[in-house]
Design a protein around this motif. Structure first.
Motif, PDB file in Angstrom:
ATOM      1  N   GLY A  57      55.765  65.381  30.756  1.00 54.95           N
ATOM      2  CA  GLY A  57      56.787  64.909  31.661  1.00 54.95           C
ATOM      3  C   GLY A  57      56.385  63.956  32.741  1.00 54.95           C
ATOM      4  N   PRO A  58      57.095  63.730  33.473  1.00 57.79           N
ATOM      5  CA  PRO A  58      56.942  62.387  34.598  1.00 57.79           C
ATOM      6  C   PRO A  58      55.856  62.781  35.717  1.00 57.79           C
ATOM      7  N   ILE A  59      55.623  64.196  35.848  1.00 54.88           N
ATOM      8  CA  ILE A  59      54.485  64.584  36.623  1.00 54.88           C
ATOM      9  C   ILE A  59      53.457  64.323  36.015  1.00 54.88           C
ATOM     10  N   ALA A  60      53.177  64.654  34.735  1.00 56.05           N
ATOM     11  CA  ALA A  60      51.826  64.275  33.969  1.00 56.05           C
ATOM     12  C   ALA A  60      51.608  62.870  34.030  1.00 56.05           C
ATOM     13  N   LEU A 100      52.556  60.612  35.976  1.00 62.32           N
ATOM     14  CA  LEU A 100      52.139  60.199  37.535  1.00 62.32           C
ATOM     15  C   LEU A 100      50.260  60.544  37.518  1.00 62.32           C
ATOM     16  N   ARG A 101      50.202  61.885  37.285  1.00 57.43           N
ATOM     17  CA  ARG A 101      48.907  62.254  37.513  1.00 57.43           C
ATOM     18  C   ARG A 101      47.760  61.511  36.753  1.00 57.43           C
ATOM     19  N   ALA A 102      48.304  61.269  35.593  1.00 56.40           N
ATOM     20  CA  ALA A 102      47.520  60.482  34.411  1.00 56.40           C
ATOM     21  C   ALA A 102      47.057  58.819  34.909  1.00 56.40           C
ATOM     22  N   ASN A 103      48.315  58.506  35.331  1.00 58.42           N
ATOM     23  CA  ASN A 103      48.376  57.120  35.612  1.00 58.42           C
ATOM     24  C   ASN A 103      48.148  56.395  37.023  1.00 58.42           C
ATOM     25  N   LEU A 104      48.410  57.320  37.870  1.00 57.31           N
ATOM     26  CA  LEU A 104      48.710  56.926  39.550  1.00 57.31           C
ATOM     27  C   LEU A 104      47.733  57.582  40.142  1.00 57.31           C
ATOM     28  N   PHE A 105      47.274  58.875  39.728  1.00 63.35           N
ATOM     29  CA  PHE A 105      46.730  59.610  40.885  1.00 63.35           C
ATOM     30  C   PHE A 105      45.480  60.535  40.146  1.00 63.35           C
ATOM     31  N   SER A 106      44.711  59.687  39.160  1.00 62.13           N
ATOM     32  CA  SER A 106      43.912  60.484  38.548  1.00 62.13           C
ATOM     33  C   SER A 106      42.652  60.546  39.246  1.00 62.13           C
ATOM     34  N   SER A 107      42.462  59.383  40.152  1.00 61.23           N
ATOM     35  CA  SER A 107      41.154  59.809  41.092  1.00 61.23           C
ATOM     36  C   SER A 107      41.541  59.651  42.478  1.00 61.23           C
ATOM     37  N   TRP A 108      40.504  59.596  43.286  1.00 60.51           N
ATOM     38  CA  TRP A 108      40.808  59.425  44.784  1.00 60.51           C
ATOM     39  C   TRP A 108      41.121  58.060  44.999  1.00 60.51           C
ATOM     40  N   LEU A 109      40.338  57.160  44.173  1.00 55.51           N
ATOM     41  CA  LEU A 109      40.390  55.770  44.391  1.00 55.51           C
ATOM     42  C   LEU A 109      41.700  55.408  43.933  1.00 55.51           C
ATOM     43  N   SER A 110      42.279  55.600  42.489  1.00 56.20           N
ATOM     44  CA  SER A 110      43.609  55.367  42.417  1.00 56.20           C
ATOM     45  C   SER A 110      44.583  55.750  43.235  1.00 56.20           C
ATOM     46  N   THR A 111      44.737  57.049  43.710  1.00 59.57           N
ATOM     47  CA  THR A 111      45.375  57.683  44.675  1.00 59.57           C
ATOM     48  C   THR A 111      45.708  56.432  45.815  1.00 59.57           C
TER      49      THR A 111
END
Lengths: 382, 339
Positions: free
Chosen positions: A27-30, A32-43
């Motif tokens: 779902g959306p949370i996954a 988000l995790r995969a695309n926007l918050f996958s590492s500290w840099l992308s976060t």
């Protein structure tokens, strides 16, 4: 037939209970995790961009809606724009559009007669919609176009059916943009196909040379210089008193310019057709025109849709260059609307207004071409 | 000797009617009459000179100038077809006959008359290049601008005049060249440049549109160029040239004589000879130009005198009358006698 679960039961294993995957894996949370918050840099990047996005959107809304001035007292020469001036920088002055939208859309066309260009815009849009639907792609469509163009001519010029005559110098705004673009594309496209075919004629060197010279000459100069030639040089060659309409001259320059570019796009499509198609058509005993019209062009044009539409959109916007020869197209009327001392300094509002109009037309073209591509590509999808 | 004189007299007898015929002939006027309209080249939009308003009606000093010519020829100021021209295509438009005349805030120069084959029929606006600075800068003369950053529009004589002025006074400057009027003004307001240079009328109008902030800006006293603006016609059509020239003079004379659009009807019974001649009550002035004797009456009634035209178009921009006042009030506007 037995269901797999029954089969598993016969094997003695416990039936697998279908469990929902953990909520962070779907779902959306996954996403988000995969695309926007996958590492500290992308976060970090996500948060930074989100901050800018939100703050810019908020300040734009503040400017465009919350603090905007929608109306000012007075009109015409007696207008009082001090409210707008006071809000300068904090709020948009949409009162400008309220006061000037008719000038921006219809230019110098006589004020009381502006229902005519308004109707013409409606006819143009209807014409686009009808031509875009595949079920109307029949011979009758040509008749519809002829009727619509006649109606447009009658409405714009007048002089018959009790409509007062309006000379071409007074046409302006959106109508001019649509006229230049529609006729530009309608004439340039067939011309470009002929030129593209001509350029591939190895058996007719004279025709080929002519096409090459035409394409290279026109592509070798900027559109502005062509417009200058049409507007400044050309009248000097005519005998005094004889004048070819300024709009017509600009229109011809635009057609010639667009055709040269489109011809190369079409040629690209022609070259992509495998040699076998040509040979098969020859083997069937088709004449040159049958071969071209039935076998080659339908395929060549289909694969060149993206670059063709690219050129169309570019051309639609290029029509705004006619402002350098004193024709009031949509962009030029917007520029002119902010010249009066009372309205000086509100350029952003005027430009946003015309940008929105341009965007609607260009986006519609682009969207339609994507649909058309998908539609025509059905046969090739496996 | 005797034969020579006779031949001379003969030549004179032949030449006189011929000269008259030449004076009468006017292809431009014939074309205008046949068409029923004066075709007048204007700008694509310069505030106060020629600019379409919200309803698409042309307003401004130049647009009204076009109307005076139509009023003089047809007795109807509305019989004008305005053709917007850019600074690039204005001269070819006039040369090719696409327009009958240009009323397009065009500067009168020698080159344009001697080389381009045009003739300036008069001056309806005396302009000149000036400098504007922020009051906070504390500058009182352009001679103190050494090392200044100057905002200027490219490709015009403005840019060249600026360079000439600084070179003449052995000063240096850094130009900030910006094409768009909107942007150049924004740059000046935001402080990207210390000085904004343009025609005095444009600067005054800029200052005026700043509303309560206008006090922050001052125009320096130096006017560094002459920009006499006026109507232009093709050379070789003297009759039409006369009409354009005297339509403007008629307005200036009317202002001097106190004839306005409001009182022109009462003035028809005036006993002042100058007014009688102007309004065509006596003198037959109009006929000398091949026009109706009420030509000037029509101009004043429908367009107004020069002062009215100024009040209507230039005053709202906040430009003072200055040297454009009548000669009797210390300005340069002076009409030769209409008689």
């Amino acid at each position: 037939m037995t269901p797999p679960s029954a089969e598993a039961a016969t094997l003695g294993a416990a039936p697998a209970i279908e469990r929902r995957p953990p909520s962070f894996a779907l779902g959306p949370i996954a996403w988000l995790r995969a695309n926007l918050f996958s590492s500290w840099l992308s976060t970090a990047v996500t948060l930074l961009l989100a901050y800018f996005l939100v703050s810019w959107t908020l300040s734009f809304l503040n400017w465009a809606v919350v603090n905007a001035i929608w109306d000012v007292p007075g009109t015409g020469q007696q207008v009082d724009t001090s409210a707008c001036r006071a809000a300068r920088g904090e709020g948009a002055c949409w009162a400008l559009i309220g006061e000037k939208y008719r000038f921006i859309l219809f230019g110098l066309y006589p004020f009381d007669e502006q229902w005519r260009p308004a109707l013409v815009v409606v006819i143009f849009v209807a014409l686009y919609v009808i031509s875009a639907m595949r079920r109307f792609w029949r011979k009758e469509l040509a008749l519809i176009w002829l009727a619509a163009l006649t109606a447009i001519g009658v409405l714009m010029w007048g002089g018959v059916f009790g409509l007062p005559y309006v000379e071409q110098e007074r046409w302006g705004g959106l109508v001019i943009t649509l006229i230049l673009a529609t006729f530009g594309i309608a004439f340039a496209f067939p011309l470009s196909i002929l030129v593209a075919l001509g350029r591939r004629q190895t058996s007719m060197p004279a025709v080929k040379a002519l096409c090459v010279v035409y394409i290279e000459l026109i592509r070798g100069v900027p559109l502005i210089s062509l417009l200058f030639m049409a507007s400044v040089m050309f009248p000097l060659f005519l005998p005094e008193g004889m004048n070819i309409d300024k709009l017509l001259r600009a229109q011809i320059a635009i057609i010639l310019f667009a055709a040269a570019y489109l011809a190369e796009v079409v040629r690209g499509g022609l070259q992509a057709i495998p040699k076998g198609q040509y040979e098969a058509a020859d083997a069937l005993g088709l004449t040159y025109w049958q071969k071209t019209g039935l076998i080659i062009l339908p395929q060549a044009l289909k694969i060149s849709i993206p670059p063709l539409v690219n050129t169309f959109i570019g051309m639609f916007k290029d029509t705004s260059l006619v402002l350098i020869i004193g024709i009031y197209d949509l962009l030029n009327t917007a520029k002119t609307s902010i010249i009066e001392p009372a309205w000086q300094g509100f350029g952003v509002e005027a430009y946003l207004f015309v940008a929105a109009i341009y965007f609607v037309f260009c986006f519609a073209m682009s969207k339609y071409s994507q649909d058309l591509e998908r539609e025509l590509d059905k046969g090739r999808r496996r | 000797m005797h034969t020579a004189m006779r031949a001379g007299a003969l030549a004179l007898a032949i030449a006189l009617p011929a000269a008259e015929a030449v004076a009468q002939q006017s292809p431009t006027l014939d074309a205008i009459r046949a068409r029923g309209q004066v075709v007048c080249g204007v700008t694509t939009g310069v505030a106060g000179f020629s600019n379409p308003d919200s309803q698409g009606v042309w307003r401004g000093l130049d647009a009204d100038g076009c109307r005076t010519v139509a009023a003089a020829i047809f007795g109807d100021a509305n019989r004008v077809r305005f053709v917007p021209t850019t600074s690039q295509n204005r001269f070819p438009a006039l040369q090719s006959g696409e327009v009958d005349l240009l009323y397009r805030n065009t500067t009168w120069t020698l080159g344009r008359e001697a080389f381009l084959g045009f003739q300036f029929a008069g001056i309806n606006f005396y302009d000149g290049q000036a400098f504007m600075v922020k009051r906070a800068l504390g500058v009182t003369s352009a001679k103190q601008l050494d090392g200044a950053t100057v905002c200027v529009q490219p490709g015009t004589t403005t840019e060249l005049n600026l360079a000439d002025f600084f070179r003449t006074n052995r000063m240096s400057f850094r130009p900030v060249v910006i094409e768009s009027l909107e942007e150049i003004r924004a740059a000046f307001i935001s402080g990207r440049c210390d000085v904004y240079t343009s025609d005095a009328s444009a600067l005054a109008s800029f200052r005026f549109t700043q509303g309560p902030n206008a006090e922050q800006y001052v125009m320096l006293p130096e006017i560094i160029s002459k920009e006499p603006l006026g109507p232009v016609v093709r050379k070789g059509d003297q009759r039409f040239f006369d009409i354009v020239r005297w339509s403007l003079f008629a307005q200036i004379a009317a202002e001097e004589l106190g004839v306005t659009s409001a009182n022109v009807d009462q003035m028809l019974t005036s006993q002042v000879p100058d007014i009688q001649r102007l309004l065509g009550v006596t003198g037959g002035i109009g006929q000398m130009m091949g026009l109706d004797n009420r030509w000037a009456y029509n101009i004043i009634k429908q367009v107004g005198n020069f002062g009215e035209m100024w009040e209507r178009n230039i005053t709202p921009m906040g430009v003072p009358r200055g040297i454009n006042a009548l000669w009797t009030q210390g300005g340069l506007m002076y009409a030769p006698p209409i008689r």
